[in-house]
Enzyme design. Structure first.
Site, PDB file in Angstrom:
ATOM      1  N   GLU A  25       0.848  -1.184   0.000  1.00 24.80           N
ATOM      2  CA  GLU A  25       0.000   0.000   0.000  1.00 24.80           C
ATOM      3  C   GLU A  25       0.886   1.237   0.000  1.00 24.80           C
ATOM      4  OE1 GLU A  25      -2.561   0.034   3.387  1.00 24.80           O
ATOM      5  OE2 GLU A  25      -3.057   2.141   3.168  1.00 24.80           O
TER       6      GLU A  25
ATOM      7  N   HIS B 236      -4.384   7.137  -0.856  1.00 23.51           N
ATOM      8  CA  HIS B 236      -3.683   5.884  -0.566  1.00 23.51           C
ATOM      9  C   HIS B 236      -4.289   4.760  -1.383  1.00 23.51           C
ATOM     10  CE1 HIS B 236      -7.027   5.343   2.292  1.00 23.51           C
ATOM     11  NE2 HIS B 236      -6.702   4.052   2.362  1.00 23.51           N
TER      12      HIS B 236
ATOM     13  N   HIS C  13      -5.503   0.692  -2.095  1.00 23.95           N
ATOM     14  CA  HIS C  13      -6.062  -0.528  -1.523  1.00 23.95           C
ATOM     15  C   HIS C  13      -5.713  -1.680  -2.453  1.00 23.95           C
ATOM     16  CE1 HIS C  13      -9.477   1.162   1.264  1.00 23.95           C
ATOM     17  NE2 HIS C  13      -8.264   1.442   1.694  1.00 23.95           N
TER      18      HIS C  13
HETATM   19 ZN   LIG Z   1      -7.656   2.496   3.282  1.00 21.39          ZN
END
Ligand SMILES: [Zn+2]
Length: 123
Positions: free
Chosen positions: A25, A71, A73
């Site tokens: 991530e 961010h 996933h």
């Molecule tokens: Zn998240």
């Protein structure tokens, strides 16, 4: 500060970062200029193997043009997790989630409360 859109080139960069870091991530902060999100800063040490966006709070820069966060996933789920929803309000107003397989429509934008918000893609 009202943000109306995100720059196409930046969106492409975020999707590319997702691909480059997969299955890890990545997380970082978004900046806006004149209401358009134009810049992303990957925060050092934030690329991890888990659901961990909240871990980089300590490194959050103080910045008046801070628009929010982005961010990835790697599991492909494009909705915010419980951890994300508790983290969003501390990191600005607009939050992007980029998900596997990182195609041009593999992203969603959310307000700090986790509700969806539409962002125009600006050329
Ligand atoms: Zn998240």
């Amino acid at each position: 500060m009202r943000v109306r859109g995100i720059h196409q080139a930046l969106l492409d960069l975020l999707l590319e970062l997702g691909r480059d870091n997969h299955p890890r991530e990545f997380a970082g902060v978004l900046r806006e200029e004149d209401g358009v999100i134009t810049e992303f800063s990957l925060l050092p040490g934030t690329v991890t193997g888990g659901e961990s966006a909240s871990l980089f709070l300590d490194m959050m820069p103080l910045d008046t043009h801070l628009a929010g966060s982005a961010h990835s996933h790697p599991n492909g789920v494009l909705s915010p997790s419980q951890a994300d929803i508790s983290f969003f309000p501390r990191a600005g107003t607009y939050h992007l989630i980029i998900g596997y397989p990182y195609k041009s429509d593999c992203w969603r934008s959310y307000r700090a409360d986790g509700s969806p918000v539409a962002l125009e893609v600006v050329e």
